[in-house]
Enzyme design. Structure first.
Site, PDB file in Angstrom:
ATOM      1  N   GLU A 149     -16.084   6.231   4.872  1.00 22.64           N
ATOM      2  CA  GLU A 149     -15.357   5.709   6.033  1.00 22.64           C
ATOM      3  C   GLU A 149     -15.264   6.799   7.083  1.00 22.64           C
ATOM      4  OE1 GLU A 149     -11.216   4.794   5.293  1.00 22.64           O
ATOM      5  OE2 GLU A 149     -11.091   6.252   3.690  1.00 22.64           O
ATOM      6  N   LYS A 161      -2.652   6.408   1.365  1.00 18.46           N
ATOM      7  CA  LYS A 161      -2.453   6.892   2.738  1.00 18.46           C
ATOM      8  C   LYS A 161      -1.566   8.139   2.720  1.00 18.46           C
ATOM      9  CE  LYS A 161      -2.306   4.583   7.205  1.00 18.46           C
ATOM     10  NZ  LYS A 161      -3.506   5.204   7.749  1.00 18.46           N
ATOM     11  N   ARG A 213       0.837  -1.207   0.000  1.00 20.85           N
ATOM     12  CA  ARG A 213       0.000   0.000   0.000  1.00 20.85           C
ATOM     13  C   ARG A 213       0.871   1.257   0.000  1.00 20.85           C
ATOM     14  NH1 ARG A 213      -4.481   0.115   4.537  1.00 20.85           N
ATOM     15  NH2 ARG A 213      -2.720   0.727   5.818  1.00 20.85           N
TER      16      ARG A 213
HETATM   17  N1  PLP Z   1      -9.190   4.176   6.729  1.00 24.72           N
HETATM   18  C1  PLP Z   1      -8.361   5.151   7.086  1.00 24.72           C
HETATM   19  C2  PLP Z   1      -8.669   6.537   6.639  1.00 24.72           C
HETATM   20  C3  PLP Z   1      -7.219   4.879   7.857  1.00 24.72           C
HETATM   21  O1  PLP Z   1      -6.382   5.847   8.214  1.00 24.72           O
HETATM   22  C4  PLP Z   1      -6.977   3.553   8.257  1.00 24.72           C
HETATM   23  C5  PLP Z   1      -5.786   3.224   9.027  1.00 24.72           C
HETATM   24  O2  PLP Z   1      -4.804   2.765   8.547  1.00 24.72           O
HETATM   25  C6  PLP Z   1      -7.883   2.568   7.872  1.00 24.72           C
HETATM   26  C7  PLP Z   1      -8.979   2.912   7.111  1.00 24.72           C
HETATM   27  C8  PLP Z   1      -7.674   1.147   8.267  1.00 24.72           C
HETATM   28  O3  PLP Z   1      -6.666   0.547   7.504  1.00 24.72           O
HETATM   29  P1  PLP Z   1      -5.832  -0.650   8.079  1.00 24.72           P
HETATM   30  O4  PLP Z   1      -6.813  -1.692   8.491  1.00 24.72           O
HETATM   31  O5  PLP Z   1      -4.985  -1.078   6.947  1.00 24.72           O
HETATM   32  O6  PLP Z   1      -5.068  -0.119   9.239  1.00 24.72           O
HETATM   33  C1  COI Z   2      -3.972   3.206  11.555  1.00 27.78           C
HETATM   34  O1  COI Z   2      -4.950   2.585  11.977  1.00 27.78           O
HETATM   35  O2  COI Z   2      -2.853   2.703  11.466  1.00 27.78           O
HETATM   36  C2  COI Z   2      -4.091   4.586  11.112  1.00 27.78           C
HETATM   37  O3  COI Z   2      -3.235   5.019  10.406  1.00 27.78           O
HETATM   38  C3  COI Z   2      -5.203   5.404  11.575  1.00 27.78           C
HETATM   39  C4  COI Z   2      -4.745   6.636  12.259  1.00 27.78           C
HETATM   40  C5  COI Z   2      -5.940   7.498  12.406  1.00 27.78           C
HETATM   41  C6  COI Z   2      -4.112   6.365  13.591  1.00 27.78           C
END
Ligand code: PLP
Ligand code: COI
Length: 341
Positions: free
Chosen positions: A220, A184, A82
């Protein structure tokens, strides 16, 4: 390395300085070999691209102590991939997957004393990031970059841990169609700061963002994807090109289908449908699986039958199975667990 003397059970989601961080610099078209360092500050030119045009992106993953005493990370290959996709979208040089995995492994091993013990309720949050470092004043990408990763022990993202939270439908947008919501980029989070401060002022824990074009579909929150459970126990998660492809969400869909025998669907979710769901939760590395008890849409309340006291039964099963896999209590699918030591 001896365990640090930290009150693990009472940690919030904050920054604690640990011993080592990993740094690699990009110059003249190539990444240097990278190394661990104890230096936690960064000195940059005032005109660095990251300061002027927010050319920065990040990742988030965790290290866990398993029941049998190993230190592991969860699907770090997906974070590496990612971050490569994000870097390409922001015109930054990708940090290769093998390099990313090597950096994380060395970083966590060097900070082993900061990895919370099994059963403490805390985990070690890993924050890799990448940013443009050289001076840029015309709008263009930097030519020099730094990849850096640090770790910090954390507790729950929402302060009451597993208690259901209350969120509001947000009037601000987080991501445009064809924008950067699917990667991200730091800029996505800068966009959300005013919205989250305002939500907190109004007494809400988080924002539910709707699609910017029609404001009819669920996207989200500022830091997590949604999961919904229907009254007949199907797990539904919104599909959209402008949300982050959460690794937790992708894992939960697999867990729902292959461990719990539930139907799982990824599809566009109309906000109009939400009132008919039985349970709602947020999922992400930081959020893990956090139950949502109530959604407020401009004064109109949607109260889920699971209530404000505890997680709904299906959300609880998803949480228990996912965290069971992460902590080594439940056998993981092939390739999900990366053993550090
Ligand atoms: N959506 C957003 C905007 C996020 O910042 C995160 C955190 O990483 C997620 C979703 C969840 O992603 P992940 O499950 O890969 O941590
Ligand atoms: C994560 O879950 O790793 C994120 O980047 C979310 C952040 C808002 C702490």
């Amino acid at each position: 390395m001896e365990k640090q003397n930290i009150d693990w059970a009472n940690l919030g989601f904050g920054y604690i300085k640990t011993d080592y961080r990993y740094v690699s610099n990009y110059k003249n078209g190539a990444w240097d070999e990278g190394a661990l360092t104890t230096e936690d500050t960064i000195t940059l030119n005032e005109c660095a691209c990251v300061f002027q045009y927010a050319q920065t992106c990040f990742e988030g993953l965790k290290a866990y102590t398993t029941e049998d005493g190993h230190i592991v990370t969860f699907r770090p290959d997906l974070n590496a991939e990612r971050m490569i996709n994000t870097a390409k979208r922001l015109e930054m040089p990708p940090f290769a997957k093998e390099r990313f995995l090597d950096a994380i492994t060395k970083l966590v091993a060097a900070n082993a004393g900061f990895v919370p013990p099994y059963g403490s309720g805390a985990t070690l949050y890993i924050r890799p990031f990448l940013f443009g470092t050289n001076p840029v004043i015309g709008v263009k990408p930097a030519s020099e970059y730094q990849f850096r990763a640090f770790v910090t022990p954390v507790g729950p993202y929402f302060k009451d841990g597993a208690k259901p939270i209350t969120i509001r439908v947000c009037d601000f947008d987080r991501a445009a169609p064809h924008g950067t919501g699917h990667v991200k980029a730091g800029l996505n989070y800068a966009m959300s700061l005013h919205a989250i401060v305002d939500a907190h002022k109004q007494g809400f824990d988080e924002n539910m963002y709707l699609d910017a074009a029609t404001r009819t579909y669920v996207e989200e929150t500022g830091g997590a994807n949604f999961i919904f459970i229907t009254k007949d126990n199907t797990v539904i998660t919104p599909k959209s090109d402008s949300i982050l492809p959460s690794i937790t969400r992708r894992s939960i869909l697999h867990v729902a289908e292959h461990y719990l025998g539930l139907k799982a669907e990824e599809r566009p979710v109309l906000f109009e449908e939400v009132k008919d769901f039985a349970e709602c939760g947020l999922c992400g590395t930081a959020a893990v699986v956090s139950p949502v008890g109530k959604i407020v849409d401009h004064g109109k309340e949607i109260c889920f039958p699971s209530g404000m006291e505890k997680m709904g039964p299906v959300t609880q099963k998803l949480y228990d199975t996912l965290t069971g896999i992460q902590m080594g209590r439940i056998e993981a699918p092939e390739g999900w667990i990366h053993v550090i030591k």
